[in-house]
Scaffold this motif. Structure first.
Motif, PDB file in Angstrom:
ATOM      1  N   CYS A  29     -39.979 -59.270 -36.117  1.00 59.93           N
ATOM      2  CA  CYS A  29     -39.187 -60.326 -36.741  1.00 59.93           C
ATOM      3  C   CYS A  29     -37.728 -59.892 -36.767  1.00 59.93           C
ATOM      4  O   CYS A  29     -37.395 -58.827 -37.284  1.00 59.93           O
ATOM      5  N   THR A  31     -35.299 -61.041 -38.442  1.00 61.60           N
ATOM      6  CA  THR A  31     -34.716 -61.054 -39.788  1.00 61.60           C
ATOM      7  C   THR A  31     -35.234 -59.912 -40.654  1.00 61.60           C
ATOM      8  O   THR A  31     -34.461 -59.153 -41.234  1.00 61.60           O
ATOM      9  N   SER A  32     -36.558 -59.772 -40.734  1.00 62.78           N
ATOM     10  CA  SER A  32     -37.136 -58.782 -41.657  1.00 62.78           C
ATOM     11  C   SER A  32     -37.400 -57.430 -41.009  1.00 62.78           C
ATOM     12  O   SER A  32     -37.662 -56.453 -41.713  1.00 62.78           O
ATOM     13  N   LYS A  33     -37.363 -57.377 -39.664  1.00 66.58           N
ATOM     14  CA  LYS A  33     -37.659 -56.164 -38.891  1.00 66.58           C
ATOM     15  C   LYS A  33     -39.135 -55.752 -39.001  1.00 66.58           C
ATOM     16  O   LYS A  33     -39.504 -54.632 -38.624  1.00 66.58           O
ATOM     17  N   GLU A  34     -39.975 -56.646 -39.500  1.00 65.64           N
ATOM     18  CA  GLU A  34     -41.409 -56.368 -39.614  1.00 65.64           C
ATOM     19  C   GLU A  34     -42.115 -56.776 -38.322  1.00 65.64           C
ATOM     20  O   GLU A  34     -41.678 -57.687 -37.617  1.00 65.64           O
ATOM     21  N   HIS A  60     -38.807 -64.777 -35.118  1.00 66.18           N
ATOM     22  CA  HIS A  60     -38.787 -64.707 -36.580  1.00 66.18           C
ATOM     23  C   HIS A  60     -40.176 -65.076 -37.106  1.00 66.18           C
ATOM     24  O   HIS A  60     -40.805 -66.008 -36.599  1.00 66.18           O
ATOM     25  N   LYS A  61     -40.640 -64.352 -38.107  1.00 63.93           N
ATOM     26  CA  LYS A  61     -41.830 -64.816 -38.814  1.00 63.93           C
ATOM     27  C   LYS A  61     -41.533 -66.184 -39.408  1.00 63.93           C
ATOM     28  O   LYS A  61     -40.400 -66.462 -39.801  1.00 63.93           O
ATOM     29  N   TYR A  64     -39.716 -66.294 -42.796  1.00 59.16           N
ATOM     30  CA  TYR A  64     -38.329 -65.831 -42.787  1.00 59.16           C
ATOM     31  C   TYR A  64     -37.416 -66.821 -42.058  1.00 59.16           C
ATOM     32  O   TYR A  64     -36.241 -66.959 -42.406  1.00 59.16           O
ATOM     33  N   VAL A  68     -34.877 -67.846 -44.731  1.00 59.54           N
ATOM     34  CA  VAL A  68     -33.659 -67.055 -44.529  1.00 59.54           C
ATOM     35  C   VAL A  68     -32.780 -67.622 -43.408  1.00 59.54           C
ATOM     36  O   VAL A  68     -31.601 -67.920 -43.623  1.00 59.54           O
TER      37      VAL A  68
END
Length: 201
Positions: A29, A31-34, A60-61, A64, A68
């Motif tokens: 992702c 945005t979240s880096k997950e 992106h998830k 998010y 976001v």
């Protein structure tokens, strides 16, 4: 076979966004880096590659992207026509994405589509029918993937008059679409013009 599940590649190439289900556990992702789990719904923002004449998705998830990215980028997503890949998604996931766009194709000012969600809380008879058909299609896909061996799948394709190998075979996605379409609607009739050829999905 003719099916609404088929992809319009030219539309997807011109899209500003892309929606799909992660094919593996390798994407991250933006945005979240997950890590994005295989099978999870994700939204890609198409950006220009710095070293090539092509675009690629920054994934992106879903949560998010909604919570976001959209608030940070008001006005960027204005209509469903900007998003490629919707024809491959489950009905309920298309409805969630539709909420970003005001339910009618117009995006809200970075509010994640809250007004659209409230407005679209009830479904029309046509939407209910489409949702039921979508669920049936995806349930059949899961059943085929989980219960049939490759040999059985090829035999079923041949019974439906569809290619089981070669250049027009198309891989796993088209195989599933062909088999589901055949299960729901049966084998296509012969071409009425030549009286011999068969339609290919």
């Amino acid at each position: 076979f003719f099916s609404t599940l088929s992809t319009m590649d030219d539309v997807e190439e011109a899209a500003s966004f892309k929606a799909d289900y992660a094919a593996s556990n390798r994407s991250t992702c933006y945005t979240s880096k997950e890590l994005i789990k295989q099978g999870d719904l994700r939204i890609g923002v198409m950006v220009q590659h710095p070293k090539g004449d092509f675009k690629y998705p920054q994934w992106h998830k879903f949560k998010y992207f909604e919570d976001v990215w959209l608030p940070k980028n008001p006005g960027k997503l204005k209509s469903l026509s900007q998003i490629g890949g919707l024809d491959k998604l489950k009905f309920e996931d298309v409805q969630k994405i539709k909420a970003f766009c005001g339910g009618e194709g117009d995006a809200g000012p970075g509010d994640g589509g809250a007004a659209a969600k409230a407005k679209g809380s009830t479904m029309t008879a046509d939407e209910k029918a489409l949702a039921a058909e979508s669920k049936l299609v995806w349930d059949l896909k899961e059943k085929i993937k989980n219960e049939l061996e490759t040999k059985e799948i090829k035999e079923l394709l041949e019974d439906c008059g569809q290619p089981a190998s070669g250049k027009i075979f198309g891989g796993a996605d088209k195989t599933l679409n062909r088999l589901v379409d055949g299960k729901l609607f049966g084998r296509m009739p012969k071409c009425q013009m030549c009286q011999d050829g068969e339609f290919i999905f």
